[in-house]
Design a protein around this motif. Sequence first.
Motif, PDB file in Angstrom:
ATOM      1  N   VAL A  67      53.550  -8.630  39.396  1.00 49.62           N
ATOM      2  CA  VAL A  67      54.849  -9.040  38.850  1.00 49.62           C
ATOM      3  C   VAL A  67      55.541  -9.987  39.826  1.00 49.62           C
ATOM      4  CG1 VAL A  67      57.156  -8.211  38.236  1.00 49.62           C
ATOM      5  CG2 VAL A  67      55.143  -7.036  37.351  1.00 49.62           C
ATOM      6  N   ALA A  68      55.513  -9.665  41.133  1.00 55.23           N
ATOM      7  CA  ALA A  68      56.126 -10.547  42.133  1.00 55.23           C
ATOM      8  C   ALA A  68      55.453 -11.913  42.131  1.00 55.23           C
ATOM      9  CB  ALA A  68      56.049  -9.916  43.520  1.00 55.23           C
ATOM     10  N   LEU A  69      54.137 -11.910  42.022  1.00 55.66           N
ATOM     11  CA  LEU A  69      53.392 -13.168  41.979  1.00 55.66           C
ATOM     12  C   LEU A  69      53.789 -13.969  40.746  1.00 55.66           C
ATOM     13  CD1 LEU A  69      51.176 -15.019  43.048  1.00 55.66           C
ATOM     14  CD2 LEU A  69      49.520 -13.606  41.828  1.00 55.66           C
ATOM     15  N   HIS A  70      53.920 -13.290  39.623  1.00 51.05           N
ATOM     16  CA  HIS A  70      54.273 -13.960  38.371  1.00 51.05           C
ATOM     17  C   HIS A  70      55.681 -14.560  38.446  1.00 51.05           C
ATOM     18  CE1 HIS A  70      54.491 -14.757  34.097  1.00 51.05           C
ATOM     19  NE2 HIS A  70      55.625 -14.097  34.051  1.00 51.05           N
ATOM     20  N   ASP A  71      56.596 -13.828  39.055  1.00 43.46           N
ATOM     21  CA  ASP A  71      58.006 -14.229  39.037  1.00 43.46           C
ATOM     22  C   ASP A  71      58.418 -15.141  40.194  1.00 43.46           C
ATOM     23  OD1 ASP A  71      59.136 -10.985  37.791  1.00 43.46           O
ATOM     24  OD2 ASP A  71      58.376 -12.745  36.737  1.00 43.46           O
ATOM     25  N   VAL A  72      57.529 -15.323  41.154  1.00 44.74           N
ATOM     26  CA  VAL A  72      57.917 -16.102  42.325  1.00 44.74           C
ATOM     27  C   VAL A  72      58.279 -17.540  41.938  1.00 44.74           C
ATOM     28  CG1 VAL A  72      55.625 -16.910  42.984  1.00 44.74           C
ATOM     29  CG2 VAL A  72      57.327 -16.502  44.739  1.00 44.74           C
ATOM     30  N   VAL A  73      59.282 -18.035  42.558  1.00 46.98           N
ATOM     31  CA  VAL A  73      59.724 -19.407  42.339  1.00 46.98           C
ATOM     32  C   VAL A  73      59.424 -20.181  43.617  1.00 46.98           C
ATOM     33  CG1 VAL A  73      61.723 -20.878  41.855  1.00 46.98           C
ATOM     34  CG2 VAL A  73      61.550 -18.616  40.799  1.00 46.98           C
ATOM     35  N   LYS A  74      58.762 -21.327  43.468  1.00 44.53           N
ATOM     36  CA  LYS A  74      58.299 -22.083  44.631  1.00 44.53           C
ATOM     37  C   LYS A  74      59.394 -22.309  45.680  1.00 44.53           C
ATOM     38  CE  LYS A  74      55.339 -24.582  41.561  1.00 44.53           C
ATOM     39  NZ  LYS A  74      55.133 -25.834  40.910  1.00 44.53           N
ATOM     40  N   SER A  75      60.586 -22.624  45.255  1.00 42.52           N
ATOM     41  CA  SER A  75      61.638 -22.984  46.202  1.00 42.52           C
ATOM     42  C   SER A  75      62.507 -21.803  46.614  1.00 42.52           C
ATOM     43  CB  SER A  75      62.515 -24.077  45.591  1.00 42.52           C
ATOM     44  OG  SER A  75      63.133 -23.588  44.420  1.00 42.52           O
ATOM     45  N   SER A  76      62.195 -20.613  46.173  1.00 46.49           N
ATOM     46  CA  SER A  76      63.056 -19.477  46.459  1.00 46.49           C
ATOM     47  C   SER A  76      62.549 -18.666  47.642  1.00 46.49           C
ATOM     48  CB  SER A  76      63.155 -18.575  45.228  1.00 46.49           C
ATOM     49  OG  SER A  76      63.829 -17.376  45.553  1.00 46.49           O
ATOM     50  N   ALA A  77      63.264 -18.704  48.734  1.00 44.18           N
ATOM     51  CA  ALA A  77      62.883 -17.943  49.922  1.00 44.18           C
ATOM     52  C   ALA A  77      62.928 -16.450  49.637  1.00 44.18           C
ATOM     53  CB  ALA A  77      63.807 -18.296  51.081  1.00 44.18           C
ATOM     54  N   LEU A  78      63.861 -16.011  48.820  1.00 46.49           N
ATOM     55  CA  LEU A  78      63.974 -14.596  48.500  1.00 46.49           C
ATOM     56  C   LEU A  78      62.748 -14.104  47.740  1.00 46.49           C
ATOM     57  CD1 LEU A  78      65.533 -11.966  48.458  1.00 46.49           C
ATOM     58  CD2 LEU A  78      66.725 -12.769  46.418  1.00 46.49           C
TER      59      LEU A  78
ATOM     60  N   MET B  40      59.809 -15.447  47.719  1.00 48.40           N
ATOM     61  CA  MET B  40      58.645 -15.535  48.597  1.00 48.40           C
ATOM     62  C   MET B  40      58.619 -14.338  49.547  1.00 48.40           C
ATOM     63  SD  MET B  40      56.721 -18.073  47.791  1.00 48.40           S
ATOM     64  CE  MET B  40      55.758 -18.589  49.201  1.00 48.40           C
ATOM     65  N   ALA B  41      59.783 -13.912  50.037  1.00 47.98           N
ATOM     66  CA  ALA B  41      59.848 -12.735  50.909  1.00 47.98           C
ATOM     67  C   ALA B  41      59.428 -11.483  50.134  1.00 47.98           C
ATOM     68  CB  ALA B  41      61.253 -12.567  51.472  1.00 47.98           C
ATOM     69  N   GLU B  42      59.857 -11.383  48.881  1.00 53.51           N
ATOM     70  CA  GLU B  42      59.456 -10.250  48.045  1.00 53.51           C
ATOM     71  C   GLU B  42      57.951 -10.265  47.796  1.00 53.51           C
ATOM     72  OE1 GLU B  42      61.878 -10.542  44.530  1.00 53.51           O
ATOM     73  OE2 GLU B  42      63.689  -9.949  45.587  1.00 53.51           O
ATOM     74  N   LEU B  43      57.410 -11.441  47.544  1.00 56.18           N
ATOM     75  CA  LEU B  43      55.971 -11.563  47.335  1.00 56.18           C
ATOM     76  C   LEU B  43      55.220 -11.150  48.601  1.00 56.18           C
ATOM     77  CD1 LEU B  43      53.497 -12.392  45.674  1.00 56.18           C
ATOM     78  CD2 LEU B  43      53.880 -14.753  46.435  1.00 56.18           C
ATOM     79  N   ARG B  44      55.692 -11.598  49.748  1.00 50.28           N
ATOM     80  CA  ARG B  44      55.025 -11.230  51.006  1.00 50.28           C
ATOM     81  C   ARG B  44      55.072  -9.718  51.233  1.00 50.28           C
ATOM     82  NH1 ARG B  44      55.274 -14.114  56.934  1.00 50.28           N
ATOM     83  NH2 ARG B  44      53.502 -12.930  57.757  1.00 50.28           N
ATOM     84  N   ASP B  45      56.203  -9.095  50.927  1.00 51.46           N
ATOM     85  CA  ASP B  45      56.300  -7.637  51.056  1.00 51.46           C
ATOM     86  C   ASP B  45      55.286  -6.938  50.155  1.00 51.46           C
ATOM     87  OD1 ASP B  45      58.326  -7.832  52.944  1.00 51.46           O
ATOM     88  OD2 ASP B  45      59.947  -7.454  51.497  1.00 51.46           O
ATOM     89  N   CYS B  46      55.089  -7.452  48.958  1.00 47.17           N
ATOM     90  CA  CYS B  46      54.117  -6.873  48.037  1.00 47.17           C
ATOM     91  C   CYS B  46      52.689  -7.085  48.532  1.00 47.17           C
ATOM     92  CB  CYS B  46      54.300  -7.458  46.631  1.00 47.17           C
ATOM     93  SG  CYS B  46      55.846  -6.942  45.853  1.00 47.17           S
TER      94      CYS B  46
ATOM     95  N   LEU C 296      49.639 -20.401  45.062  1.00 48.27           N
ATOM     96  CA  LEU C 296      50.007 -19.656  46.262  1.00 48.27           C
ATOM     97  C   LEU C 296      48.843 -18.915  46.926  1.00 48.27           C
ATOM     98  CD1 LEU C 296      53.367 -18.228  44.926  1.00 48.27           C
ATOM     99  CD2 LEU C 296      53.088 -19.982  46.667  1.00 48.27           C
ATOM    100  N   MET C 297      47.626 -19.070  46.411  1.00 48.30           N
ATOM    101  CA  MET C 297      46.505 -18.272  46.899  1.00 48.30           C
ATOM    102  C   MET C 297      46.282 -18.426  48.401  1.00 48.30           C
ATOM    103  SD  MET C 297      44.418 -15.942  46.002  1.00 48.30           S
ATOM    104  CE  MET C 297      44.328 -16.083  44.231  1.00 48.30           C
ATOM    105  N   ASP C 298      46.325 -19.644  48.919  1.00 47.33           N
ATOM    106  CA  ASP C 298      46.112 -19.840  50.361  1.00 47.33           C
ATOM    107  C   ASP C 298      47.164 -19.085  51.172  1.00 47.33           C
ATOM    108  OD1 ASP C 298      43.896 -21.423  49.942  1.00 47.33           O
ATOM    109  OD2 ASP C 298      44.955 -23.323  50.272  1.00 47.33           O
ATOM    110  N   GLN C 299      48.409 -19.160  50.728  1.00 42.98           N
ATOM    111  CA  GLN C 299      49.490 -18.475  51.446  1.00 42.98           C
ATOM    112  C   GLN C 299      49.320 -16.961  51.348  1.00 42.98           C
ATOM    113  OE1 GLN C 299      51.997 -20.000  53.385  1.00 42.98           O
ATOM    114  NE2 GLN C 299      52.023 -17.892  54.068  1.00 42.98           N
ATOM    115  N   ILE C 300      48.957 -16.471  50.183  1.00 47.15           N
ATOM    116  CA  ILE C 300      48.746 -15.028  49.990  1.00 47.15           C
ATOM    117  C   ILE C 300      47.643 -14.534  50.930  1.00 47.15           C
ATOM    118  CG2 ILE C 300      47.855 -13.305  48.352  1.00 47.15           C
ATOM    119  CD1 ILE C 300      49.329 -14.984  46.149  1.00 47.15           C
ATOM    120  N   ILE C 301      46.557 -15.280  51.016  1.00 50.45           N
ATOM    121  CA  ILE C 301      45.442 -14.866  51.864  1.00 50.45           C
ATOM    122  C   ILE C 301      45.832 -14.937  53.345  1.00 50.45           C
ATOM    123  CG2 ILE C 301      43.066 -15.386  52.547  1.00 50.45           C
ATOM    124  CD1 ILE C 301      43.532 -13.969  49.744  1.00 50.45           C
ATOM    125  N   LYS C 302      46.600 -15.942  53.738  1.00 47.57           N
ATOM    126  CA  LYS C 302      47.075 -16.005  55.133  1.00 47.57           C
ATOM    127  C   LYS C 302      47.916 -14.783  55.459  1.00 47.57           C
ATOM    128  CE  LYS C 302      47.082 -21.026  55.429  1.00 47.57           C
ATOM    129  NZ  LYS C 302      47.928 -22.228  55.415  1.00 47.57           N
TER     130      LYS C 302
END
Length: 114
Positions: A30-41, A43-49, A97-103
């Motif tokens: 869900v976080a991956l689906h809802d992430v907005v490229k320019s939204s730092a918030l 992206m932080a939620e996605l990283r936490d997930c 975002l796959m490269d960033q997710i894997i990093k």
Amino acid sequence: MSQIRSTPAAKPSKTKPSPIPEETARLFQVALHDVVKSSALSMAELRDCVKACVSTLRDTEVGPAQMIISMKACAKEGTRRYPQVLNEHELSNADFLMDQIIKWAIVEYYKNDV
């Protein structure tokens, strides 16, 4: 003159992804689906997930290569589960975002090894 023969590389074995618990995977997807490229918030939620998924995999003694395969599979499943309306040249959030997710996943996996 001697000839050097190269040995063909062994075929990589097909490895199945390790299971990620449904609720943890759902939150990640869900976080991956809802992430907005320019939204730092977002992206932080996605990283936490991502961290939660990787922690679960590491705690169940999944190796690093298997963890990467599992995270990619989970992201791709999220693309199928939560489809976006895209034109033929657009990337899904998972692809974009796959490269960033894997990093992030690799950093999380090894964070306690230092």
